[in-house]
Design a protein around this motif. Structure first.
Motif, PDB file in Angstrom:
ATOM      1  N   TYR A  29       0.827  -1.206   0.000  1.00 25.57           N
ATOM      2  CA  TYR A  29       0.000   0.000   0.000  1.00 25.57           C
ATOM      3  C   TYR A  29       0.863   1.259   0.000  1.00 25.57           C
ATOM      4  CZ  TYR A  29      -4.021   2.980   0.662  1.00 25.57           C
ATOM      5  OH  TYR A  29      -4.991   3.930   0.468  1.00 25.57           O
ATOM      6  N   PHE A  30       2.022   1.200   0.637  1.00 23.78           N
ATOM      7  CA  PHE A  30       2.921   2.352   0.600  1.00 23.78           C
ATOM      8  C   PHE A  30       3.359   2.637  -0.834  1.00 23.78           C
ATOM      9  CE2 PHE A  30       7.157   4.325   0.850  1.00 23.78           C
ATOM     10  CZ  PHE A  30       6.827   5.460   1.572  1.00 23.78           C
ATOM     11  N   ARG A  31       3.603   1.572  -1.604  1.00 26.21           N
ATOM     12  CA  ARG A  31       3.970   1.771  -3.015  1.00 26.21           C
ATOM     13  C   ARG A  31       2.813   2.401  -3.790  1.00 26.21           C
ATOM     14  NH1 ARG A  31       6.729  -3.015  -1.803  1.00 26.21           N
ATOM     15  NH2 ARG A  31       5.003  -4.349  -2.458  1.00 26.21           N
ATOM     16  N   SER A  32       1.580   2.035  -3.431  1.00 26.25           N
ATOM     17  CA  SER A  32       0.414   2.652  -4.078  1.00 26.25           C
ATOM     18  C   SER A  32       0.361   4.148  -3.773  1.00 26.25           C
ATOM     19  CB  SER A  32      -0.876   1.985  -3.596  1.00 26.25           C
ATOM     20  OG  SER A  32      -0.918   0.629  -3.965  1.00 26.25           O
ATOM     21  N   ILE A  33       0.696   4.505  -2.552  1.00 27.12           N
ATOM     22  CA  ILE A  33       0.723   5.919  -2.165  1.00 27.12           C
ATOM     23  C   ILE A  33       1.786   6.663  -2.969  1.00 27.12           C
ATOM     24  CG2 ILE A  33       1.293   7.498  -0.268  1.00 27.12           C
ATOM     25  CD1 ILE A  33      -0.012   5.451   1.636  1.00 27.12           C
ATOM     26  N   GLN A  34       2.957   6.056  -3.091  1.00 25.34           N
ATOM     27  CA  GLN A  34       4.036   6.696  -3.841  1.00 25.34           C
ATOM     28  C   GLN A  34       3.657   6.879  -5.312  1.00 25.34           C
ATOM     29  OE1 GLN A  34       6.814   8.036  -2.734  1.00 25.34           O
ATOM     30  NE2 GLN A  34       6.390   7.491  -0.615  1.00 25.34           N
ATOM     31  N   LYS A  35       3.012   5.875  -5.901  1.00 21.31           N
ATOM     32  CA  LYS A  35       2.579   5.982  -7.301  1.00 21.31           C
ATOM     33  C   LYS A  35       1.550   7.098  -7.471  1.00 21.31           C
ATOM     34  CE  LYS A  35       3.410   1.156  -8.618  1.00 21.31           C
ATOM     35  NZ  LYS A  35       2.767  -0.131  -9.015  1.00 21.31           N
ATOM     36  N   THR A  36       0.667   7.229  -6.495  1.00 24.37           N
ATOM     37  CA  THR A  36      -0.334   8.295  -6.554  1.00 24.37           C
ATOM     38  C   THR A  36       0.337   9.660  -6.520  1.00 24.37           C
ATOM     39  OG1 THR A  36      -1.955   6.881  -5.432  1.00 24.37           O
ATOM     40  CG2 THR A  36      -2.387   9.252  -5.439  1.00 24.37           C
ATOM     41  N   LEU A  37       1.316   9.819  -5.656  1.00 24.65           N
ATOM     42  CA  LEU A  37       2.028  11.097  -5.562  1.00 24.65           C
ATOM     43  C   LEU A  37       2.746  11.440  -6.864  1.00 24.65           C
ATOM     44  CD1 LEU A  37       3.478  10.771  -1.946  1.00 24.65           C
ATOM     45  CD2 LEU A  37       1.833  12.488  -2.724  1.00 24.65           C
ATOM     46  N   GLU A  38       3.289  10.426  -7.525  1.00 27.69           N
ATOM     47  CA  GLU A  38       4.030  10.672  -8.763  1.00 27.69           C
ATOM     48  C   GLU A  38       3.129  11.199  -9.878  1.00 27.69           C
ATOM     49  OE1 GLU A  38       7.249  10.698  -9.128  1.00 27.69           O
ATOM     50  OE2 GLU A  38       7.427  10.168  -7.002  1.00 27.69           O
ATOM     51  N   LYS A  39       1.832  10.993  -9.757  1.00 27.21           N
ATOM     52  CA  LYS A  39       0.888  11.487 -10.764  1.00 27.21           C
ATOM     53  C   LYS A  39       0.720  13.004 -10.695  1.00 27.21           C
ATOM     54  CE  LYS A  39      -3.010   9.244 -10.737  1.00 27.21           C
ATOM     55  NZ  LYS A  39      -4.166   8.484 -10.183  1.00 27.21           N
ATOM     56  N   PHE A  40       1.185  13.601  -9.595  1.00 26.88           N
ATOM     57  CA  PHE A  40       0.970  15.039  -9.381  1.00 26.88           C
ATOM     58  C   PHE A  40       2.302  15.725  -9.085  1.00 26.88           C
ATOM     59  CE2 PHE A  40      -2.889  12.795  -8.143  1.00 26.88           C
ATOM     60  CZ  PHE A  40      -3.850  13.462  -8.889  1.00 26.88           C
ATOM     61  N   PRO A  41       3.154  15.874 -10.096  1.00 29.01           N
ATOM     62  CA  PRO A  41       4.500  16.426  -9.854  1.00 29.01           C
ATOM     63  C   PRO A  41       4.497  17.835  -9.279  1.00 29.01           C
ATOM     64  CG  PRO A  41       4.002  16.307 -12.216  1.00 29.01           C
ATOM     65  CD  PRO A  41       2.941  15.538 -11.516  1.00 29.01           C
ATOM     66  N   LEU A  42       3.455  18.624  -9.563  1.00 27.59           N
ATOM     67  CA  LEU A  42       3.426  20.003  -9.075  1.00 27.59           C
ATOM     68  C   LEU A  42       2.879  20.112  -7.651  1.00 27.59           C
ATOM     69  CD1 LEU A  42       2.184  21.897 -12.271  1.00 27.59           C
ATOM     70  CD2 LEU A  42       4.533  21.561 -11.463  1.00 27.59           C
ATOM     71  N   SER A  43       2.209  19.062  -7.185  1.00 25.64           N
ATOM     72  CA  SER A  43       1.580  19.126  -5.857  1.00 25.64           C
ATOM     73  C   SER A  43       2.138  18.109  -4.875  1.00 25.64           C
ATOM     74  CB  SER A  43       0.062  18.914  -5.984  1.00 25.64           C
ATOM     75  OG  SER A  43      -0.539  19.926  -6.752  1.00 25.64           O
ATOM     76  N   LYS A  44       2.912  17.136  -5.358  1.00 28.05           N
ATOM     77  CA  LYS A  44       3.312  16.041  -4.476  1.00 28.05           C
ATOM     78  C   LYS A  44       4.147  16.506  -3.286  1.00 28.05           C
ATOM     79  CE  LYS A  44       7.512  14.621  -6.952  1.00 28.05           C
ATOM     80  NZ  LYS A  44       8.201  13.470  -7.591  1.00 28.05           N
TER      81      LYS A  44
END
Length: 423
Positions: A232-247
């Motif tokens: 699940y932590f990897r899922s969180i990291q992948k989600t963050l990578e979708k938003f380079p300007l906000s992550k």
């Protein structure tokens, strides 16, 4: 009057249950001067001498305040060894969110208590409605929130200023989530919604999202869908990578000690959670946040519903939820509208803290428990046919009782059980 309180002296692996246990004891110590404490361990063991002392004492009521184990072993021994004591006592059982996981044990507990004066205490109104599906007599079930230690969780402007200075915060607006980072808490959805609203400039200027808690691998046990450690932590990291300007505006702190939580509540500006955890009977993090004066935007799911107070609904905004074959869902548009409306900017935190402490503090809950204990206890008349059905299914299928073997989604039994949690 002398009462006995039964719980495991060893802390639970669920930290929130350990805190709840401690706070319930403090609440009951406000109600009763003479309490006998009995250790009933996670392995269902106890000291026979403790039961003997109970039988020889003038205890009139016995109160079970722990989530595990169920009282099955304790009651069975007491009934067989000291039947006179068993038959003269009045019983109170605090029900926790893991109740549906152990239906066969609970059915045996209820068989043991058949005909005995009995009270059930749930932590929220929706959990009370849930339990009425299994207990014939609705009048036996009362509601008392799990208490919050208001000495630890409160709002002070001095504490806020100190906390923000410690973290180097000036004009940032902090959204806060505290709790487990797990699939059913919808952390990835929380991050996506925050980042999308931030990119559209629909949040207060300089908004940050603090996510405080450790990751687990719980998945969806009812569907047999456990996760690998770290998945699940990897899922969180992948989600963050979708938003380079906000992550970089999402701060993952990891797990923090309980004594540090009030620092995060004080430095923050709005609490938010999208949890649709199946057995979210209450929500200790939400209660602590509100008692610390944080306005909240949370899902209208299960126990969360009780945090919206009738006289002050604006302090805790609820996001619509529903149930489906794949599990509970929340209305993403409703959530984004509520977060984007920025209504949470209007409210005075000192006032929020005061009002929620009047409803959820140890003192407030002690008054509720005292009224519950003063009420007449009537003989227990057993369980419903629905409980018998679920128990029989759980004997055959274990924890996956709500899974359809054909589709590997939730079955009709799940809808029949959990419909009261959505809203």
């Amino acid at each position: 009057m002398k009462v006995a309180i039964v719980y495991s002296f060893k802390p639970s692996e669920w930290f929130s249950c350990t805190i709840i246990n401690k706070n319930l004891r403090e609440a009951y110590e406000t109600v009763y001067d003479d309490i006998m404490y009995i250790d009933y361990t996670r392995k269902r063991t106890f000291e026979p001498d403790d039961i003997k002392k109970l039988a020889e004492s003038d205890v009139e009521k016995i109160i079970f305040i722990d989530h595990q184990p169920t009282p099955i072993g304790f009651l069975d021994y007491l009934k067989k060894k000291y039947p006179d004591c068993f038959n003269r006592l009045e019983y109170t059982i605090h029900i926790f969110g893991d109740f549906p996981l152990f239906m066969p044990e609970w059915r045996t507990v209820f068989d043991l208590l058949d005909g005995m004066p009995l009270k059930f205490v749930t932590a929220s109104e929706k959990q009370r409605k849930f339990i009425t599906k299994f207990i014939k007599q609705e009048e036996l079930i009362s509601v008392c929130p799990f208490p919050v230690d208001s000495k630890k969780f409160n709002f002070r402007i001095e504490s806020r200023n100190e906390a923000r200075a410690k973290f180097g915060l000036t004009d940032e607006f902090i959204f806060l989530y505290t709790g487990r980072l797990t699939f059913q808490k919808n952390i990835t959805c929380l991050i996506e919604s925050f980042c999308e609203l931030d990119s559209q400039e629909l949040l207060p200027p300089n908004s940050l999202l603090y996510i405080v808690g450790g990751v687990d691998s719980l998945g969806v046990p009812y569907l047999g869908a456990n996760q690998l450690l770290g998945e699940y932590f990897r899922s969180i990291q992948k989600t963050l990578e979708k938003f380079p300007l906000s992550k970089d505006k999402v701060v993952l702190t990891g797990r923090v000690e309980n004594d540090e939580l009030n620092t995060y509540y004080n430095l923050s500006d709005c609490y938010t959670s999208l949890s649709t955890y199946h057995d979210e009977d209450y929500g200790m993090s939400v209660a602590e946040a509100l008692c610390s004066g944080l306005p909240a935007v949370i899902t209208n799911w299960a126990g969360y519903h009780s945090f919206q107070l009738e006289k002050h609904p604006e302090y805790c905004q609820l996001v619509s939820t529903d149930i489906s074959r794949t599990g509970p869902t929340f209305d993403q548009e409703d959530y984004r509208n509520k977060l984007g409306s920025q209504d949470y900017l209007k409210y005075d935190r000192t006032e929020i803290s005061k009002i929620y402490q009047q409803n959820f503090s140890i003192k407030a809950c002690a008054e509720k428990l005292e009224n519950i204990q003063k009420s007449e206890a009537v003989p227990f008349q057993g369980t419903t046919g629905f409980m018998k059905r679920i128990t029989n299914e759980q004997f055959l299928r274990g924890i996956e009782v709500f899974k359809s073997e054909a589709t590997r989604e939730f079955n009709d039994l799940y809808f029949e059980a959990y419909d009261v949690y959505a809203g």
